[in-house]
Design a protein around this motif. Structure first.
Motif, PDB file in Angstrom:
ATOM      1  N   MET A  84       0.826  -1.206   0.000  1.00  0.00           N
ATOM      2  CA  MET A  84       0.000   0.000   0.000  1.00  0.00           C
ATOM      3  C   MET A  84       0.864   1.262   0.000  1.00  0.00           C
ATOM      4  O   MET A  84       0.518   2.244  -0.634  1.00  0.00           O
ATOM      5  N   GLY A  85       1.976   1.199   0.750  1.00  0.00           N
ATOM      6  CA  GLY A  85       2.885   2.340   0.765  1.00  0.00           C
ATOM      7  C   GLY A  85       3.485   2.613  -0.589  1.00  0.00           C
ATOM      8  O   GLY A  85       3.632   3.763  -0.999  1.00  0.00           O
ATOM      9  N   GLU A  86       3.823   1.541  -1.314  1.00  0.00           N
ATOM     10  CA  GLU A  86       4.368   1.694  -2.666  1.00  0.00           C
ATOM     11  C   GLU A  86       3.338   2.295  -3.612  1.00  0.00           C
ATOM     12  O   GLU A  86       3.662   3.117  -4.459  1.00  0.00           O
ATOM     13  N   ILE A  87       2.089   1.898  -3.448  1.00  0.00           N
ATOM     14  CA  ILE A  87       1.014   2.447  -4.293  1.00  0.00           C
ATOM     15  C   ILE A  87       0.844   3.942  -4.012  1.00  0.00           C
ATOM     16  O   ILE A  87       0.743   4.752  -4.943  1.00  0.00           O
ATOM     17  N   CYS A  88       0.820   4.314  -2.742  1.00  0.00           N
ATOM     18  CA  CYS A  88       0.696   5.733  -2.380  1.00  0.00           C
ATOM     19  C   CYS A  88       1.863   6.534  -2.939  1.00  0.00           C
ATOM     20  O   CYS A  88       1.686   7.640  -3.444  1.00  0.00           O
ATOM     21  N   HIS A  89       3.075   5.956  -2.857  1.00  0.00           N
ATOM     22  CA  HIS A  89       4.258   6.642  -3.365  1.00  0.00           C
ATOM     23  C   HIS A  89       4.177   6.841  -4.878  1.00  0.00           C
ATOM     24  O   HIS A  89       4.583   7.890  -5.395  1.00  0.00           O
ATOM     25  N   ALA A  90       3.637   5.848  -5.575  1.00  0.00           N
ATOM     26  CA  ALA A  90       3.529   5.953  -7.029  1.00  0.00           C
ATOM     27  C   ALA A  90       2.427   6.922  -7.455  1.00  0.00           C
ATOM     28  O   ALA A  90       2.560   7.618  -8.463  1.00  0.00           O
ATOM     29  N   VAL A  91       1.350   6.990  -6.677  1.00  0.00           N
ATOM     30  CA  VAL A  91       0.195   7.791  -7.065  1.00  0.00           C
ATOM     31  C   VAL A  91       0.295   9.243  -6.598  1.00  0.00           C
ATOM     32  O   VAL A  91      -0.014  10.163  -7.347  1.00  0.00           O
ATOM     33  N   LEU A  92       0.739   9.442  -5.368  1.00  0.00           N
ATOM     34  CA  LEU A  92       0.781  10.790  -4.810  1.00  0.00           C
ATOM     35  C   LEU A  92       2.052  11.520  -5.236  1.00  0.00           C
ATOM     36  O   LEU A  92       3.137  10.944  -5.213  1.00  0.00           O
ATOM     37  N   PRO A  93       1.946  12.787  -5.596  1.00  0.00           N
ATOM     38  CA  PRO A  93       3.109  13.532  -6.088  1.00  0.00           C
ATOM     39  C   PRO A  93       3.914  14.189  -4.960  1.00  0.00           C
ATOM     40  O   PRO A  93       4.392  15.303  -5.111  1.00  0.00           O
ATOM     41  N   LEU A  94       4.065  13.513  -3.839  1.00  0.00           N
ATOM     42  CA  LEU A  94       4.807  14.071  -2.709  1.00  0.00           C
ATOM     43  C   LEU A  94       6.160  13.376  -2.584  1.00  0.00           C
ATOM     44  O   LEU A  94       6.269  12.184  -2.861  1.00  0.00           O
ATOM     45  N   PRO A  95       7.171  14.096  -2.130  1.00  0.00           N
ATOM     46  CA  PRO A  95       8.503  13.475  -1.984  1.00  0.00           C
ATOM     47  C   PRO A  95       8.624  12.707  -0.665  1.00  0.00           C
ATOM     48  O   PRO A  95       9.487  12.984   0.164  1.00  0.00           O
ATOM     49  N   ILE A  96       7.737  11.755  -0.459  1.00  0.00           N
ATOM     50  CA  ILE A  96       7.719  10.958   0.767  1.00  0.00           C
ATOM     51  C   ILE A  96       8.018   9.515   0.384  1.00  0.00           C
ATOM     52  O   ILE A  96       7.387   8.967  -0.524  1.00  0.00           O
ATOM     53  N   PRO A  97       8.959   8.866   1.090  1.00  0.00           N
ATOM     54  CA  PRO A  97       9.276   7.469   0.762  1.00  0.00           C
ATOM     55  C   PRO A  97       8.089   6.539   1.009  1.00  0.00           C
ATOM     56  O   PRO A  97       7.240   6.796   1.879  1.00  0.00           O
ATOM     57  N   ALA A  98       8.052   5.458   0.263  1.00  0.00           N
ATOM     58  CA  ALA A  98       6.964   4.486   0.398  1.00  0.00           C
ATOM     59  C   ALA A  98       6.921   3.894   1.795  1.00  0.00           C
ATOM     60  O   ALA A  98       5.846   3.592   2.321  1.00  0.00           O
ATOM     61  N   SER A  99       8.074   3.734   2.434  1.00  0.00           N
ATOM     62  CA  SER A  99       8.099   3.159   3.781  1.00  0.00           C
ATOM     63  C   SER A  99       7.375   4.065   4.781  1.00  0.00           C
ATOM     64  O   SER A  99       6.716   3.574   5.710  1.00  0.00           O
ATOM     65  N   ILE A 100       7.466   5.372   4.589  1.00  0.00           N
ATOM     66  CA  ILE A 100       6.769   6.304   5.490  1.00  0.00           C
ATOM     67  C   ILE A 100       5.262   6.201   5.269  1.00  0.00           C
ATOM     68  O   ILE A 100       4.483   6.205   6.215  1.00  0.00           O
ATOM     69  N   TYR A 101       4.847   6.122   4.005  1.00  0.00           N
ATOM     70  CA  TYR A 101       3.423   5.903   3.731  1.00  0.00           C
ATOM     71  C   TYR A 101       2.952   4.618   4.409  1.00  0.00           C
ATOM     72  O   TYR A 101       1.877   4.570   4.990  1.00  0.00           O
ATOM     73  N   GLY A 102       3.761   3.577   4.307  1.00  0.00           N
ATOM     74  CA  GLY A 102       3.406   2.304   4.931  1.00  0.00           C
ATOM     75  C   GLY A 102       3.259   2.418   6.433  1.00  0.00           C
ATOM     76  O   GLY A 102       2.310   1.882   7.021  1.00  0.00           O
ATOM     77  N   LEU A 103       4.186   3.135   7.074  1.00  0.00           N
ATOM     78  CA  LEU A 103       4.096   3.326   8.523  1.00  0.00           C
ATOM     79  C   LEU A 103       2.855   4.128   8.908  1.00  0.00           C
ATOM     80  O   LEU A 103       2.178   3.817   9.898  1.00  0.00           O
ATOM     81  N   LEU A 104       2.548   5.158   8.122  1.00  0.00           N
ATOM     82  CA  LEU A 104       1.352   5.957   8.405  1.00  0.00           C
ATOM     83  C   LEU A 104       0.077   5.134   8.219  1.00  0.00           C
ATOM     84  O   LEU A 104      -0.873   5.255   9.003  1.00  0.00           O
ATOM     85  N   LEU A 105       0.066   4.299   7.188  1.00  0.00           N
ATOM     86  CA  LEU A 105      -1.097   3.434   6.976  1.00  0.00           C
ATOM     87  C   LEU A 105      -1.241   2.416   8.115  1.00  0.00           C
ATOM     88  O   LEU A 105      -2.359   2.133   8.562  1.00  0.00           O
ATOM     89  N   LEU A 106      -0.121   1.865   8.569  1.00  0.00           N
ATOM     90  CA  LEU A 106      -0.172   0.932   9.698  1.00  0.00           C
ATOM     91  C   LEU A 106      -0.661   1.635  10.953  1.00  0.00           C
ATOM     92  O   LEU A 106      -1.482   1.091  11.698  1.00  0.00           O
ATOM     93  N   LEU A 107      -0.187   2.850  11.198  1.00  0.00           N
ATOM     94  CA  LEU A 107      -0.647   3.618  12.347  1.00  0.00           C
ATOM     95  C   LEU A 107      -2.154   3.859  12.270  1.00  0.00           C
ATOM     96  O   LEU A 107      -2.867   3.692  13.265  1.00  0.00           O
ATOM     97  N   ALA A 108      -2.645   4.240  11.103  1.00  0.00           N
ATOM     98  CA  ALA A 108      -4.085   4.466  10.932  1.00  0.00           C
ATOM     99  C   ALA A 108      -4.862   3.175  11.136  1.00  0.00           C
ATOM    100  O   ALA A 108      -5.910   3.169  11.788  1.00  0.00           O
ATOM    101  N   ALA A 109      -4.347   2.076  10.602  1.00  0.00           N
ATOM    102  CA  ALA A 109      -5.027   0.785  10.763  1.00  0.00           C
ATOM    103  C   ALA A 109      -5.068   0.361  12.229  1.00  0.00           C
ATOM    104  O   ALA A 109      -6.084  -0.167  12.705  1.00  0.00           O
ATOM    105  N   LEU A 110      -3.988   0.625  12.961  1.00  0.00           N
ATOM    106  CA  LEU A 110      -3.982   0.313  14.391  1.00  0.00           C
ATOM    107  C   LEU A 110      -4.942   1.232  15.147  1.00  0.00           C
ATOM    108  O   LEU A 110      -5.681   0.787  16.030  1.00  0.00           O
TER     109      LEU A 110
END
Length: 108
Positions: free
Chosen positions: A1-27
């Motif tokens: 999911m983090g890789e998908i967000c990184h590919a779709v969103l035009p922000l300079p944020i690494p996919a791993s950070i997206y993944g951590l944020l998604l995990l935090l939201a899921a928790l």
């Protein structure tokens, strides 16, 4: 999911950070239970120091080139370290006081 967000969103944020944020939201929303990730989290935090060995080896390899830049590096590292310590401390204090207030409200 983090890789998908990184590919779709035009922000300079690494996919791993997206993944951590998604995990935090899921928790936070109960989609993922803490018990489901607790064992892996404990394992990763136990080996965390080993993850810095390659970075330390790289610094040692480039030490000669870094010698002339040592003063600017130290000048950059000190305030950033203080900033990280202060922000981590403030965040911990805020979360602890919020948890204490929640427990106090439950007892009333």
């Amino acid at each position: 999911m983090g890789e998908i967000c990184h590919a779709v969103l035009p922000l300079p944020i690494p996919a791993s950070i997206y993944g951590l944020l998604l995990l935090l939201a899921a928790l936070r929303f109960g989609i993922v239970k803490l018990e489901q990730v607790k064992e892996v989290g404990l394992f990763l935090t136990s080996i965390f120091p080993l993850l810095f060995v390659p970075a330390a080896a790289g610094v040692m390899e480039l030490w000669a080139e870094m010698g002339e830049m040592l003063l600017p590096i130290v000048i950059a590292i000190i305030p950033v370290t203080v900033l990280v310590l202060v922000s981590a401390g403030r965040t911990t204090q805020a979360l602890t006081s919020r948890r204490a207030a929640r427990k106090e409200a439950e007892h009333d």
